[in-house]
Motif scaffolding. Structure first.
Motif, PDB file in Angstrom:
ATOM      1  N   TYR A   1      14.305  -7.703 -25.175  1.00  0.00           N
ATOM      2  CA  TYR A   1      13.318  -8.150 -24.195  1.00  0.00           C
ATOM      3  C   TYR A   1      12.646  -9.444 -24.662  1.00  0.00           C
ATOM      4  CZ  TYR A   1      13.763  -3.679 -21.785  1.00  0.00           C
ATOM      5  OH  TYR A   1      14.252  -2.604 -21.084  1.00  0.00           O
TER       6      TYR A   1
ATOM      7  N   SER B   1      11.872 -13.514 -23.533  1.00  0.00           N
ATOM      8  CA  SER B   1      10.479 -13.894 -23.275  1.00  0.00           C
ATOM      9  C   SER B   1       9.852 -14.704 -24.398  1.00  0.00           C
ATOM     10  CB  SER B   1       9.634 -12.642 -23.037  1.00  0.00           C
ATOM     11  OG  SER B   1       9.581 -11.841 -24.204  1.00  0.00           O
TER      12      SER B   1
ATOM     13  N   CYS C   1      17.097  -8.557 -12.497  1.00  0.00           N
ATOM     14  CA  CYS C   1      16.732  -7.154 -12.710  1.00  0.00           C
ATOM     15  C   CYS C   1      16.317  -6.486 -11.395  1.00  0.00           C
ATOM     16  CB  CYS C   1      15.609  -7.057 -13.732  1.00  0.00           C
ATOM     17  SG  CYS C   1      16.111  -7.495 -15.420  1.00  0.00           S
TER      18      CYS C   1
ATOM     19  N   SER D   1      20.479 -10.553 -18.510  1.00  0.00           N
ATOM     20  CA  SER D   1      19.732  -9.706 -17.576  1.00  0.00           C
ATOM     21  C   SER D   1      20.590  -8.555 -17.055  1.00  0.00           C
ATOM     22  CB  SER D   1      19.214 -10.546 -16.414  1.00  0.00           C
ATOM     23  OG  SER D   1      18.361 -11.572 -16.871  1.00  0.00           O
TER      24      SER D   1
ATOM     25  N   GLU E   1      20.517  -6.164 -19.669  1.00  0.00           N
ATOM     26  CA  GLU E   1      19.229  -5.464 -19.673  1.00  0.00           C
ATOM     27  C   GLU E   1      19.218  -4.314 -18.675  1.00  0.00           C
ATOM     28  OE1 GLU E   1      14.653  -6.399 -18.282  1.00  0.00           O
ATOM     29  OE2 GLU E   1      15.776  -7.990 -19.297  1.00  0.00           O
TER      30      GLU E   1
ATOM     31  N   SER F   1      18.613  -0.592 -19.936  1.00  0.00           N
ATOM     32  CA  SER F   1      17.470   0.194 -19.495  1.00  0.00           C
ATOM     33  C   SER F   1      17.920   1.460 -18.758  1.00  0.00           C
ATOM     34  CB  SER F   1      16.563  -0.647 -18.590  1.00  0.00           C
ATOM     35  OG  SER F   1      17.243  -1.053 -17.416  1.00  0.00           O
TER      36      SER F   1
ATOM     37  N   GLN G   1       8.490  -3.489 -30.396  1.00  0.00           N
ATOM     38  CA  GLN G   1       7.984  -4.699 -29.754  1.00  0.00           C
ATOM     39  C   GLN G   1       6.952  -5.401 -30.629  1.00  0.00           C
ATOM     40  OE1 GLN G   1       9.301  -5.892 -26.582  1.00  0.00           O
ATOM     41  NE2 GLN G   1      10.709  -4.421 -27.511  1.00  0.00           N
TER      42      GLN G   1
END
Length: 421
Positions: free
Chosen positions: A230, A234, A263, A321, A324, A328, A359
């Motif tokens: 993630y 970012s 997403c 993405s 991702e 997820s 994180q």
């Protein structure tokens, strides 16, 4: 007559799901408003140095981890909805309190209380989602994440106006709007989401059962490590684009938009196909292999002409993405599928603790390791994700064997489930 009853139950379930989706959407709009402008507010309006803001958030994040398992156990024992709503209400208060702070100590105290409430509500929210999932849990969780992502996008776009105005009243409106989003989400939940009765616990159930579940603890470790991806988009990629390429500054905004857009568009389509833990393990493998492709592509943005770098960055983020979405979806399938129904709260609590810890460490790992190594660091990161993904299927099989061995014993000891009020 029986068919009519099933249809009525199904319609009621879908109504409850829509209410929960609405609550999540409203709350995520508020999150998007706040997250976009929070650092600017604390540094430019409250006049806290960036280092102090970072230190306060780190302290708050680490302290917040303590609430995960206790809140999860409370959700299993008394029901997920009341615990989730208490967490939302506390966050409404702490978020509103941010407009009154004028010192680092006050900021750190409020941020810590906010993270404790957030961790507690996340654990209970995970259990609530498990009970509300109905007969197609993967499709429901995919829709939930789709609307959650869409809410963040809407909030981010709304925050752009306040950032452009750049005054204390503008930022105050954003923060209070986020506080209101927690209160509105709690009201929607109170009005339209049922208070599911706790499921009976089998004999031998312990308060910290999840800590003895080796397959699940291993999954938490894998998923938390894989969650570094993630912040690859970012945090790491923006740093890379600004320090190693001559790409226009708008490229950073473009990759954020592309990541959110992909997403939102694909989560329901892909996520609804990942239902069982075995499918979840395969989804993690697909996600890891896609990250293996995207990470070197991100590194290559430093080796192409200036006009090509934005195009290559967008292409890399598109691949990332899609990975991702698969990752997820696999995480949802394993996170819920490997947890016993009666203990979803504490299992989701541990998963939240692991993810948040990962994180918290991500900036150190990504900037201190990957960014410092340059191109080899990106390649190693891709290989790391791919290795974790490849471990998904055998881990899923291990967890399914453990659950299959426990279920007959739980069925004998627990008796019939309580009806939902």
């Amino acid at each position: 007559m029986g068919s009519g009853k099933r249809n009525s139950v199904g319609a009621t379930t879908h109504g409850h799901q829509r209410a929960l989706i609405a609550a999540i959407f409203v709350n995520r709009v508020g999150n998007g408003l706040f997250n976009t402008a929070s650092v600017l507010y604390f540094t430019l309006v409250v006049h806290l140095p960036a280092a102090q803001v970072g230190a306060g958030l780190t302290i708050a994040g680490l302290c917040g981890l303590a609430a995960g398992l206790p809140a999860g156990n409370l959700a299993d024992r008394f029901g997920a909805r009341p615990v989730w709503m208490v967490g939302l209400c506390v966050q409404a208060v702490t978020m509103a309190a941010f407009v009154t702070i004028d010192s680092w100590l006050a900021f750190t105290v409020v941020a810590t209380l906010d993270r404790l409430a957030a961790t507690a509500s996340n654990a209970a929210g995970g259990a609530l989602v498990a009970r509300a999932a109905g007969d197609r849990p993967a499709a429901f969780r995919a829709r939930l994440r789709t609307f959650g992502n869409l809410g963040v996008v809407v909030g981010t776009l709304g925050a752009a106006f306040a950032v452009q105005i750049n005054t204390r009243p503008a930022y105050t409106v954003l923060i209070l709007a986020n506080a209101a989003s927690f209160a509105v989400a709690a009201l929607i939940t109170l009005a339209a989401v049922p208070n599911h009765a706790p499921l009976p616990r089998p004999e031998g159930h312990r308060q910290w059962t999840v800590l003895a579940d080796r397959p699940y603890v291993s999954f938490v470790a894998l998923y938390s490590a894989m969650g570094l991806h993630y912040q690859s988009v970012s945090l790491l990629l923006p740093f890379w684009l600004t320090s190693h390429t001559d790409a226009p500054r708008w490229t950073v905004a473009a990759v954020y938009a592309v990541n959110s857009g992909v997403c939102v568009l694909l989560q329901s389509r892909i996520g609804s196909t990942v239902e069982t833990p075995r499918q979840g393990g395969r989804a993690l493998r697909i996600g890891g292999l896609l990250f293996l492709v995207s990470c070197p592509l991100m590194a290559l943005t430093a080796d192409v002409p200036t006009w090509v770098a934005p195009v290559l960055a967008v292409l890399a983020v598109c691949v990332h993405s899609v990975g991702e979405v698969w990752e997820s979806s696999g995480g949802y399938a394993l996170g819920y599928g490997l947890a016993p129904d009666h203990a979803q709260g504490q299992y989701q609590g541990l998963l939240g603790i692991g993810f948040e810890a990962g994180q918290a460490l991500a900036p150190l790992v990504l900037t201190g390791g990957v960014l410092a190594l340059g191109h080899p660091g990106w390649l190693l990161l891709g290989l790391f994700f791919a290795g974790l993904g490849v471990a998904g299927p055998p881990l899923a099989a291990w967890g399914e064997r453990g659950r299959a061995a426990e279920q007959p014993r739980e069925g004998r000891q627990a008796g019939p489930r309580s009806a939902t009020p």
